[in-house]
Enzyme design. Structure first.
Site, PDB file in Angstrom:
ATOM      1  N   HIS A   1     -10.869  -3.285   3.105  1.00 22.23           N
ATOM      2  CA  HIS A   1     -10.795  -2.926   4.519  1.00 22.23           C
ATOM      3  C   HIS A   1     -11.592  -1.672   4.863  1.00 22.23           C
ATOM      4  CE1 HIS A   1      -8.038  -0.416   2.400  1.00 22.23           C
ATOM      5  NE2 HIS A   1      -7.924   0.366   3.456  1.00 22.23           N
ATOM      6  N   ASP A   2     -12.143  -0.984   3.865  1.00 20.12           N
ATOM      7  CA  ASP A   2     -12.957   0.210   4.128  1.00 20.12           C
ATOM      8  C   ASP A   2     -14.443  -0.054   3.918  1.00 20.12           C
ATOM      9  OD1 ASP A   2     -10.696   1.790   4.604  1.00 20.12           O
ATOM     10  OD2 ASP A   2     -10.524   2.374   2.505  1.00 20.12           O
TER      11      ASP A   2
ATOM     12  N   GLU B   1      -6.553   4.251  -5.645  1.00 20.21           N
ATOM     13  CA  GLU B   1      -7.859   4.417  -5.003  1.00 20.21           C
ATOM     14  C   GLU B   1      -8.453   5.737  -5.476  1.00 20.21           C
ATOM     15  OE1 GLU B   1      -9.725   4.529  -0.505  1.00 20.21           O
ATOM     16  OE2 GLU B   1      -7.875   5.571  -0.960  1.00 20.21           O
TER      17      GLU B   1
ATOM     18  N   ASP C   1      -2.956   4.730  -2.229  1.00 26.68           N
ATOM     19  CA  ASP C   1      -3.982   5.284  -1.344  1.00 26.68           C
ATOM     20  C   ASP C   1      -4.388   6.697  -1.779  1.00 26.68           C
ATOM     21  OD1 ASP C   1      -5.297   4.884   1.343  1.00 26.68           O
ATOM     22  OD2 ASP C   1      -4.170   6.700   1.818  1.00 26.68           O
TER      23      ASP C   1
ATOM     24  N   ASP D   1       0.864  -1.171   0.000  1.00 28.01           N
ATOM     25  CA  ASP D   1       0.000   0.000   0.000  1.00 28.01           C
ATOM     26  C   ASP D   1       0.903   1.224   0.000  1.00 28.01           C
ATOM     27  OD1 ASP D   1      -2.531   1.463   0.523  1.00 28.01           O
ATOM     28  OD2 ASP D   1      -3.182  -0.461   1.349  1.00 28.01           O
TER      29      ASP D   1
HETATM   30  C1  GLC Z   1      -7.771   5.226   2.257  1.00 23.82           C
HETATM   31  C2  GLC Z   1      -7.644   3.958   3.046  1.00 23.82           C
HETATM   32  C3  GLC Z   1      -8.306   4.149   4.358  1.00 23.82           C
HETATM   33  C4  GLC Z   1      -7.617   5.285   5.083  1.00 23.82           C
HETATM   34  C5  GLC Z   1      -7.535   6.543   4.218  1.00 23.82           C
HETATM   35  C6  GLC Z   1      -6.541   7.511   4.773  1.00 23.82           C
HETATM   36  O1  GLC Z   1      -9.083   5.547   1.982  1.00 23.82           O
HETATM   37  O2  GLC Z   1      -8.166   2.880   2.320  1.00 23.82           O
HETATM   38  O3  GLC Z   1      -8.323   2.991   5.134  1.00 23.82           O
HETATM   39  O4  GLC Z   1      -8.322   5.598   6.237  1.00 23.82           O
HETATM   40  O5  GLC Z   1      -7.122   6.263   2.920  1.00 23.82           O
HETATM   41  O6  GLC Z   1      -5.238   7.097   4.523  1.00 23.82           O
END
Ligand code: GLC
Ligand code: CA
Length: 578
Positions: free
Chosen positions: A343-344, A266, A208, A101
């Site tokens: 995970h979100d 993402e 991310d 990540d």
């Molecule tokens: C992304 C991650 C998440 C995190 C956020 C801040 O959305 O997937 O889990 O809280 O970034 O880094």
């Protein structure tokens, strides 16, 4: 990277591991890297070709490792850099890839750079983060520099008493945003977070919050869209900013030095994605888009858990989100991902299927496996999804929810409403449905105490109540289990990759509340997929007979060869010539 139209990552199935909750090896209740290592054969056996490990870097864990204090070290409870080396080798020995990540919009406030930056206005690293003086209102009260809200609620600015300025944090206050305008900062980010791990042999990154690096100069106020808050979400001020494509171009040039690496960013919604994933544009290889998983969420980021009847999760809305993601393959040189969990996100069976009985759980988990695995793009499977794990039981109270986003949201509602019980009940109902906590529950490996996740007494987060029933061990020995179906489905997807991985999506029936039907096309063949999202039998028109399918080109989630009505949560796929 761009260059070949068939790089390894298009047909690869990627299995996502959340290190804290996967496997504890030493009884301290926290999952760790030796635990991951011990399960690599299981991951491979599921049908995965690559593993994506969520942040395992050193971190104070305010946001479960998405707040990194040292990119070049591992969070000690997870293990060491040597453990990572061993995982990289173990993956490569098995012909698998390893992805990390890449979290570089922000660091932890405990990163050495931020400590130095905050130490004084004259610090040489002051400009590595985003600092601004206070504003003052008519009464002379100190106010943040603008009206931006953070993703986790409240102002996106934190006052620093020591150096008498505010710093920007689009996420938690312990996650200060890096200043990407500063070239020296960018170079340092690339060195520590990318080169360091690429030299060790990692094969790519999930990137991310990838469209937030470039903020609109002058950091203007966000438009007033949320009347319930004085702070407003700065979508147009921070997303897809003026220099974002320049920055991604710089990063892409670095990945290119390491050969066949891949990046998945993402990023959403789809309206913005083409520019990022076009192969010719050389930015990202693919995006992890939000269109589909956001169906049924509250109206905006600040209110995403505030769901009401108006946010109903209907099949036509699902179908239109799918069509918009899949459309990228039809009209551009870009690539996409197909996923329902991470995970979100909450667990897909609880959200899109039914967890009311074990029978409906098993049936709908298989339906969702077929749904996801017949969509084009690179497939991402999140740990536990392959056994059909459900959301946390409704009996669990707020104390079991550990995620900073859940807690900040709940506390925010409490503060805004003076603790109004009705508002709090609504907030909690939203979390029971959508919280990120559901996917962070430790993995259920077997029926032994604590689900085989830890042999210590106390897992960091409560294990699932249903682990004696829903666990890996049970399912490995059952050829009708969700896990067995996933394995079969992933194999089927590979056998018909021209259609199921690369094919062009065409909706056939996308307005029905219960049954979704679509086709996938390649040059000479087509697949037809019919999915019954309801718990009742449904008539189905259109799909050909089983005889009409190619030999071996038919699959039902029920595992038999039956025609006519679709049974409860049944999915069928036919492969034939077009
Ligand atoms: C992304 C991650 C998440 C995190 C956020 C801040 O959305 O997937 O889990 O809280 O970034 O880094
Ligand atoms: Ca441990």
């Amino acid at each position: 990277m761009a260059g070949s139209t068939h790089p390894w990552w298009k047909e690869a199935s990627i299995y996502q591991v959340y290190p804290a909750s996967f496997q504890d090896s030493n009884g301290d209740g926290i999952g760790d890297l030796p635990g991951v290592l011990s399960r690599i054969d299981y991951i491979k056996d599921t049908g995965a070709d690559a593993i994506w490990i969520c942040p395992m870097y050193n971190s104070p864990q305010k946001d479960m490792g998405y707040d990194i204090s040292d990119y070049e070290n591992v969070y000690p409870p997870y293990g060491t850099v040597e453990d990572m080396d061993a995982i990289i080798v173990a993956c490569h020995e098995r012909g698998m890839k390893l992805l990390l990540d890449l979290v570089i919009n922000h660091t932890s406030d405990e990163h050495a750079w931020f400590k130095e930056s905050r130490s004084s206005k004259d610090s040489p690293k002051r400009d590595w983060y985003i600092w601004r003086p206070a504003r003052h209102d008519a009464q002379g009260n100190r106010r943040p520099p603008n009206n931006w809200s953070s993703h986790f609620g409240g102002s996106a600015w934190e006052w620093d008493e020591g150096s008498q300025e505010y710093y920007l944090h689009l996420f938690a206050r312990e996650q200060p945003d890096l200043n990407w305008e500063n070239e020296e900062t960018r170079k340092a980010i690339y060195e520590t977070s990318m080169h360091f791990w690429l030299r060790k042999g990692v094969d790519g990154f999930r990137v991310d919050t990838v469209n937030l690096y470039s903020k609109v100069p002058g950091l203007p106020d966000a438009p007033f869209t949320d009347p319930t808050s004085e702070y407003q979400f700065p979508e147009g001020q921070v997303s897809n900013g003026p220099r974002i494509h320049e920055f991604l171009g710089e990063m892409n040039a670095i990945f290119a030095q390491y050969g066949a690496t891949m990046t998945m960013g993402e990023l959403g919604p789809t309206s913005n994605v083409r520019k990022y994933v076009s192969a010719a544009a050389k930015q990202l290889d693919m995006a992890i888009q939000f269109d589909l998983v956001n169906v049924g969420f509250g109206p905006d980021v600040a209110n995403k858990y505030n769901i009401g009847p108006e946010d109903a999760l209907t099949l036509p809305a699902v179908a239109s989100a799918v069509a918009s993601i899949q459309g990228i393959l039809a009209d551009s040189d870009g690539w996409v991902t197909t996923y329902l969990e991470n995970h979100d996100q909450p667990r897909s069976v609880s959200r899109w299927g039914s967890d009311l009985t074990d029978e409906s759980r098993v049936r709908s988990a298989k339906l969702l496996a077929m749904f996801q695995a017949t969509l084009s793009g690179t497939i991402l499977i999140y740990q536990g999804q392959e056994i059909g794990v459900t959301n946390a039981p409704k009996e669990w109270s707020m104390e079991e929810y550990k995620d900073v986003a859940s807690i900040d949201f709940y506390e925010g509602v409490k503060a805004k409403t003076g603790g109004d019980p009705k508002a709090l009940a609504r907030a909690f109902a939203g979390l029971q449905c959508l919280a990120r906590d559901h996917s962070r529950i430790p993995m259920s490996w077997d029926a032994s105490p604590n689900a085989g996740f830890t042999n210590g007494e106390k897992p960091w987060m409560r294990v699932h109540d249903n682990y004696a029933l829903v666990n890996v061990e049970n399912q490995l020995s059952d050829e009708n289990s969700v896990r067995s179906f996933w394995k079969k489905m992933l194999r089927f997807r590979k056998e018909h990759a021209d259609l199921l991985v690369h094919g062009i999506y065409k909706a056939v029936q996308d307005k029905d509340l219960n049954v979704l039907i679509y086709e996938k096309h390649s040059a000479r063949r087509k697949a037809i997929v019919a999915l019954n999202f309801s718990g009742a039998e449904q008539p189905v028109q259109g799909p050909p007979s089983i005889e009409g399918a190619e030999k071996g080109g038919y699959l039902s989630t029920y595992g038999d060869l039956v025609e006519g009505n679709l049974r409860a949560y049944e999915g069928r796929v036919w492969i034939g010539s077009s």
